[in-house]
Design an enzyme around this catalytic site. Structure first.
Site, PDB file in Angstrom:
ATOM      1  CE1 TYR A  26      -3.431   2.817   0.739  1.00  0.00           C
ATOM      2  CE2 TYR A  26      -2.124   3.263   2.701  1.00  0.00           C
ATOM      3  CZ  TYR A  26      -3.129   3.619   1.823  1.00  0.00           C
ATOM      4  OH  TYR A  26      -3.817   4.797   2.019  1.00  0.00           O
ATOM      5  CD  GLU A  48      -7.536   7.618   5.649  1.00  0.00           C
ATOM      6  OE1 GLU A  48      -7.414   7.537   6.886  1.00  0.00           O
ATOM      7  OE2 GLU A  48      -6.618   7.329   4.860  1.00  0.00           O
ATOM      8  CD1 TRP A  56      -3.161   1.847   6.205  1.00  0.00           C
ATOM      9  CD2 TRP A  56      -5.233   2.616   6.485  1.00  0.00           C
ATOM     10  NE1 TRP A  56      -3.708   2.077   4.957  1.00  0.00           N
ATOM     11  CE2 TRP A  56      -4.972   2.550   5.108  1.00  0.00           C
ATOM     12  CE3 TRP A  56      -6.488   3.073   6.908  1.00  0.00           C
ATOM     13  CZ2 TRP A  56      -5.900   2.919   4.139  1.00  0.00           C
ATOM     14  CZ3 TRP A  56      -7.416   3.440   5.954  1.00  0.00           C
ATOM     15  CH2 TRP A  56      -7.129   3.359   4.587  1.00  0.00           C
TER      16      TRP A  56
END
Length: 201
Positions: A26, A48, A56
């Site tokens: 990522y 988000e 995350w």
């Protein structure tokens, strides 16, 4: 070696948080690179928001499940979700089953449709908040621009779009280059960002 990077098996330094998969891929291919298109931007806003209070890593691991659950983050399709969809999503163990965040994503899709009607695209709207000038990586968790963006979105009825969440969005979609100075990806992101800005002129 600076304490804000980590050297992986390939011998190249990356931002400290990107030391293992799926974060590494990522980081190397998405984070900080300019993002355009209503679907891609809407996905980032939703993810988000779901990440708020979580790692995350949790979101990345569940990302494909989120895409399946939210119609690939097609704005108009999600905007038509009903209470039965909320019930379905609350029963989906593959995503984060948080009623407030699920309902916020559907609400935000409806607000995104309005924003697209007004501005032509989410890109046109969000990128007007991109800061100009140098940014010191890792120096802040909010910015004047993320505060202004959050305030305007909330005024428009969006949810889970606080200043910290919006700054994370700005980092993720390339409005801010927050890669560490010694990160091997930083120069790639800088070049991509400059090219994107030239296209918008």
């Amino acid at each position: 070696m600076p304490d804000d990077t980590v050297v992986l098996a390939d011998g190249r330094p990356r931002c400290l948080w990107a030391g293992r998969e799926p974060e590494t891929t990522y980081h190397d291919t998405e984070w900080g690179f300019p993002t355009s298109g209503d679907t891609a931007l809407f996905e980032r806003v939703c993810l988000e928001g779901f990440q708020s209070g979580l790692s995350w890593r949790t979101i990345l691991i569940k990302r494909d499940n989120f895409r399946a659950a939210f119609a690939g983050f097609d704005v108009e399709r999600v905007a038509r979700y009903t209470d039965s969809d909320v019930t379905r999503l609350l029963g989906d163990a593959g995503i984060v089953r948080h009623r407030g965040k699920i309902e916020a994503s559907i609400n935000n899709a409806q607000r995104a449709v309005e924003l697209i009607d007004e501005h032509g695209s989410l890109e046109s709207y969000f990128w007007q908040y991109a800061p100009v000038g140098d940014h010191v990586p890792g120096s802040m968790t909010t910015s004047p621009q993320s505060v202004a963006l959050s305030k305007d979105l909330k005024k428009r009825g969006w949810r889970f779009v606080g200043p910290t969440t919006m700054f994370a969005l700005m980092q993720a979609v390339g409005m801010v280059n927050d890669h560490a100075y010694d990160c091997v990806i930083r120069d790639e992101v800088t070049a991509a960002h400059e090219a994107a800005l030239r296209q918008r002129l």
